[in-house]
Design a protein around this motif. Structure first.
Motif, short mmCIF file in Angstrom:
data_model
loop_
_atom_site.label_atom_id
_atom_site.label_comp_id
_atom_site.label_asym_id
_atom_site.label_seq_id
_atom_site.Cartn_x
_atom_site.Cartn_y
_atom_site.Cartn_z
N VAL A 67 -3.66 -14.82 -32.86
CA VAL A 67 -4.05 -14.76 -32.08
C VAL A 67 -3.54 -14.20 -31.13
O VAL A 67 -4.58 -13.14 -30.60
N VAL A 68 -2.17 -14.31 -30.58
CA VAL A 68 -2.36 -14.30 -29.49
C VAL A 68 -1.60 -12.09 -29.51
O VAL A 68 -1.27 -11.84 -30.07
N TYR A 69 -1.50 -11.80 -28.25
CA TYR A 69 -1.10 -10.77 -27.89
C TYR A 69 0.25 -10.03 -28.72
O TYR A 69 1.17 -10.78 -27.97
N GLU A 70 0.18 -9.74 -29.41
CA GLU A 70 1.96 -9.73 -29.94
C GLU A 70 3.24 -9.20 -29.37
O GLU A 70 3.67 -10.12 -29.07
N PRO A 71 2.57 -8.59 -28.18
CA PRO A 71 3.56 -8.54 -26.94
C PRO A 71 4.26 -10.40 -26.34
O PRO A 71 5.29 -10.25 -25.72
N ASP A 72 2.74 -10.94 -26.54
CA ASP A 72 3.43 -12.37 -25.27
C ASP A 72 3.40 -13.28 -26.91
O ASP A 72 4.23 -14.62 -26.13
N LYS A 73 4.01 -13.25 -27.68
CA LYS A 73 4.03 -14.32 -29.09
C LYS A 73 5.27 -14.73 -28.66
O LYS A 73 5.71 -15.92 -28.76
N GLU A 74 6.76 -14.04 -28.76
CA GLU A 74 7.32 -14.63 -29.51
C GLU A 74 7.55 -15.31 -27.32
O GLU A 74 8.72 -16.53 -27.99
N ARG A 103 -9.13 -9.08 -27.63
CA ARG A 103 -10.79 -9.81 -28.78
C ARG A 103 -11.65 -8.62 -28.43
O ARG A 103 -11.48 -8.51 -26.77
N GLU A 104 -12.47 -8.20 -28.91
CA GLU A 104 -13.68 -7.96 -29.06
C GLU A 104 -13.02 -6.53 -28.77
O GLU A 104 -14.02 -5.88 -27.51
N GLY A 105 -11.29 -6.08 -28.49
CA GLY A 105 -11.42 -4.69 -28.24
C GLY A 105 -11.00 -4.60 -26.71
O GLY A 105 -11.11 -3.96 -25.74
N LYS A 106 -11.07 -5.43 -26.29
CA LYS A 106 -9.95 -5.86 -24.88
C LYS A 106 -9.18 -7.28 -24.78
O LYS A 106 -8.89 -7.67 -25.43
N LEU A 107 -8.12 -7.14 -24.21
CA LEU A 107 -7.39 -8.19 -23.60
C LEU A 107 -7.97 -9.02 -22.72
O LEU A 107 -8.99 -8.97 -21.45
N GLN A 108 -7.67 -9.94 -23.22
CA GLN A 108 -8.19 -11.95 -22.04
C GLN A 108 -7.05 -12.39 -21.32
O GLN A 108 -6.01 -12.53 -22.94
N TYR A 109 -6.92 -12.87 -20.47
CA TYR A 109 -5.96 -13.27 -20.85
C TYR A 109 -6.34 -15.12 -20.48
O TYR A 109 -6.79 -16.22 -19.68
#
Length: 808
Positions: A67-74, A103-109
């Motif tokens: 689920v997590v955005y690639e740049p933030d996974k690490e 998710r759904e075409g946009k970033l969620q924080y």
């Protein structure tokens, strides 16, 4: 598994999470188990599918991967693993990790907050909450992540940064994370919102010589260029704050950000200690390089000099050999040529020995072999060795002692001789005819219970040396220019070898010199005294005997007088012959006549002969007169006897010699023979076995030994020698001269085989090594394998015959 009642209790106590956290888990890091406490239906689609099972960290990884955005996974995985959580919760009640999902075409924080249960700081059991935040809050949290990550980078490198900030390299806007209260930070870096303003203001504290470089390297465009292909880089400058100068390092580190572009961490620290240490190391390296270059240059010069010095005697040897061959019918000319060949050969040998000695010293293979020896014997041997050279150059040569009462010492006699010969040989070499060389031996205060200090001073009136060269004289391969120009030969190794031997003996060596005035070398060495040394040397027969010492040198007078008093005599001294006569007349009038006179042979106002003649007219023939001289008794005996002189003592004068002489002239022990009459004259005859693989060496040795009266049989290897001895009758061979390096069987193995022979009379035959293996460990090895003595090649004929006398 965590019980629900316990879960509720702990949650009530420890839950610092607001109702914004719509998903909450209670986690036991010890077991890995976790239970859900709160989750809305709309979040189940995102979380429940992945956050399930019996291992929280494994479940969380599945959630992050999916689920997590690639740049933030690490970042999320790193900040939620157990070791990180435990470390963070030791100092604060909760710890957060901020991240995004796509998710759904946009970033969620989102934010994960982990809170410990209780106040103990135990991080094994925690509450984990998940919440969604709006875009602005999310941006702020992500930024906080960046700053924390940047700080981790900097603090991981060093804890002594006193300023840390994060700035955008595109617009230069700066966020300060750490700033101490120091003046240059408060007034500059901490006052400005934009990076360029801050570093421009800091220029005030940069030292003048670094300001231009500081302005150029800190420009934003340069920062961007430097960090384009590297993670971090440093700018080192010098600053000046109220007169205190320091070395400063600014470190720039790039922090990656996919959404906002990169950020740059700037951190400042003082590196004065580091730089000064590096500068010290650099100086050490530079000094080492300079020494290496100097040594290389010196060795190159040495090789050039050696080429000349080796070719010179070789040329003489070849040339005079050719001349001798051409004049075989003229014995006088051939004898002269042979003498010159011998002289050149000895010089060539000394060059080779110097090079070999220096090589051994540099490789750490210099070993000392301390044995008991007598200083008097050492110094008289030295005088005998040097007498010919001294006479040829018509140099005044003196050896004396001051306060030397302990003659029997332990030392490496060979190395002590080497020190003395190097020093005095140099003096002879550099002193012009008519000059003066003196050696003085002193027994000094300041030793230890085990060792007594002895000082040896060698002084000459030679050409001296420059002050600059005197500082380098003990460095290998050094020779002063005026010595090479004047044609004086040498390797430049004698003094370095001498210094190394002296230091190996625990001593020191100094030199004082002036050009065209002369030089003085002072060697101080602590020698161990012989166990049978007895400082109580009173001799009953000499007690109270009145003596007069006459010598123009105060130190000699003082030293001899002290010696006489040590053995119980009443001694007086005077510096000239006229006063000696006056004192004699006064003593006669007082009825306290002198019972013995000790007079120097050479004095400026009146010679020893003249003084003796005048004294005889006053005292008659019954009172003994002893003369002190540096010359051989045979050279002056006729003149001395005619003047009424009874005996002589050879300088350098030691207490044992003067006692022996006094006993003789005062007739205290009748029948005592002079030492000169006690020589052993071993009969030079018998059969020797010469073991040598080199035909030329066999021929030379056979000729020399045959002329001395020996019969010689030869063997060209060790195995043959063993067989010849085993086949002989006991007593057939008196001695074996054994080479070491030979084919079939070497000298060591042959000796061991001989010592194992069943016939005891054969196995105990004397064996003398006669070999080019001339180092101390070679001598030691020869004795260890059963040899009786060791003679180094090229063979000194006198040494050979002395060795044979001693053994046969």
């Amino acid at each position: 598994m965590i019980e629900s009642n316990e879960h509720n209790i702990h949650l009530e106590i420890a839950m610092g999470l607001s109702q914004d956290y719509v998903i909450v888990y209670l986690v036991d890091y010890n077991s890995g188990s976790f239970v859900n406490f709160r989750m809305s239906d709309e979040r189940k689609a995102i979380f429940a599918e992945y956050l399930r099972g019996d291992d929280f960290e494994k479940a969380l990884r599945a959630y992050v991967d999916a689920v997590v955005y690639e740049p933030d996974k690490e970042t999320v995985l790193r900040m939620t693993n157990y070791s990180c959580v435990r470390q963070k919760l030791q100092t604060k009640p909760f710890h957060s990790a901020n991240y995004r999902i796509y998710r759904e075409g946009k970033l969620q924080y989102f934010q994960i907050r982990i809170a410990r249960i209780g106040e103990s700081g135990d991080a094994d059991r925690v509450v984990v909450g998940f919440r969604r935040v709006d875009e602005d809050t999310g941006n702020d949290l992500i930024k906080k992540n960046e700053i924390e990550e940047a700080y981790e980078i900097i603090s991981g490198l060093s804890s002594d940064y006193n300023f840390i900030s994060l700035f955008n390299p595109n617009d230069g806007k700066m966020s300060i994370y750490k700033a101490d209260s120091s003046m240059e930070i408060k007034n500059t870096l901490a006052r400005h919102e934009y990076y360029q303003d801050a570093v421009d203001a800091y220029t005030e504290y940069v030292s003048e010589e670094d300001k231009k470089r500081w302005r150029e390297t800190t420009l934003l465009e340069n920062i961007r260029a430097e960090l384009a292909d590297k993670q971090c880089y440093d700018i080192n400058i010098r600053n000046n704050v109220k007169g205190e100068k320091n070395y400063i390092q600014f470190r720039f580190a790039k922090v990656k950000d996919e959404q906002y572009g990169s950020r740059v961490v700037i951190a400042k620290r003082i590196i004065t200690d580091i730089v000064e240490n590096e500068m010290k190391q650099q100086r050490i390296l530079e000094d080492a390089l300079a020494r290496a270059e100097h040594a290389s240059k010196a060795k190159s010069t040495f090789l050039s000099n050696m080429s000349h010095d080796i070719r010179t005697p070789m040329n003489a040897i070849i040339g005079f050999t050719s001349l001798a061959s051409s004049h075989l019918d003229n014995k006088e000319r051939v004898r002269d040529y042979l003498a010159k060949i011998m002289s050149s050969s000895n010089h060539l040998l000394s060059l080779i020995n110097d090079v070999l000695d220096m090589s051994r010293i540099e490789s750490g293979k210099l070993h000392l072999n301390e044995t008991q020896c007598n200083l008097s014997e050492v110094m008289h041997e030295l005088k005998n060795i040097l007498q010919v050279d001294v006479r040829e150059k018509k140099i005044d040569f003196f050896i004396d002692t001051v306060g030397v009462y302990d003659e029997n010492i332990f030392c490496d006699r060979l190395r002590l001789n080497q020190i003395l010969l190097n020093l005095v040989g140099n003096s002879i070499k550099f002193t012009k005819p008519g000059g003066k060389i003196s050696i003085r031996i002193l027994e000094k205060e300041g030793g230890t219970k085990e060792r007594t200090l002895y000082e040896i001073r060698v002084k000459d009136t030679g050409i001296g040396m420059s002050e600059e060269f005197a500082k380098r004289i003990f460095e290998p391969f050094e020779r002063e220019k005026n010595t090479t120009v004047s044609g004086i030969q040498g390797t430049g190794l004698g003094m370095p070898i001498t210094k190394n031997i002296v230091e190996a003996m625990g001593g020191t060596i100094e030199v004082y010199s002036k050009q065209n005035k002369g030089s003085e070398f002072i060697v101080t060495i602590p020698f161990k005294l012989s166990e049978n040394t007895n400082r109580d040397i009173l001799i009953e027969e000499l007690k109270g005997i009145h003596a007069l010492v006459v010598d123009d040198d105060f130190n000699t007078c003082d030293s001899v007088t002290q010696m006489l008093m040590e053995i119980g005599m009443r001694a007086e001294w005077t510096l000239n012959g006229k006063e000696a006569l006056l004192r004699t007349q006064q003593a006669i009038r007082r009825h306290d006549e002198y019972k013995v006179y000790i007079i120097d042979w050479l004095m400026p106002d009146m010679s020893g002969v003249e003084v003796a003649k005048k004294l005889r007219s006053e005292i008659g023939d019954s009172v003994p007169i002893i003369v002190l001289t540096a010359y051989d008794w045979a050279d002056i005996e006729d003149e001395a006897r005619e003047a009424g002189i009874n005996a002589f003592c050879s300088k350098p004068l030691f207490i044992s010699e003067i006692v022996r002489c006094l006993i003789q002239v005062l007739d205290l022990k009748k029948g005592e023979k002079d030492i000169s009459d006690q020589e052993d004259n071993v009969q030079m005859k018998g059969r020797l076995l010469l073991v040598e693989d080199n035909e030329l060496n066999r021929e030379i040795a056979t000729e020399i030994l045959s002329e001395a009266g020996f019969q010689i049989e030869e063997a060209d290897n060790g195995k043959k020698a063993v067989e010849m001895l085993a086949a002989s009758e006991p007593g057939y061979y008196r001695l074996i001269l054994m080479d070491i390096q030979m084919p079939v069987m070497d000298g060591y193995e042959a000796t061991k085989a001989i010592r194992k022979l069943s016939d005891k009379a054969l196995s105990e035959i004397p064996i003398v090594a006669m070999t080019a293996n001339a180092f101390e460990e070679d001598r030691k090895k020869a004795f260890e394998c059963g040899m009786n003595s060791h003679i180094a090649k090229p063979v000194d004929v006198e040494v050979l015959f002395e060795t044979l006398k001693m053994i046969l």
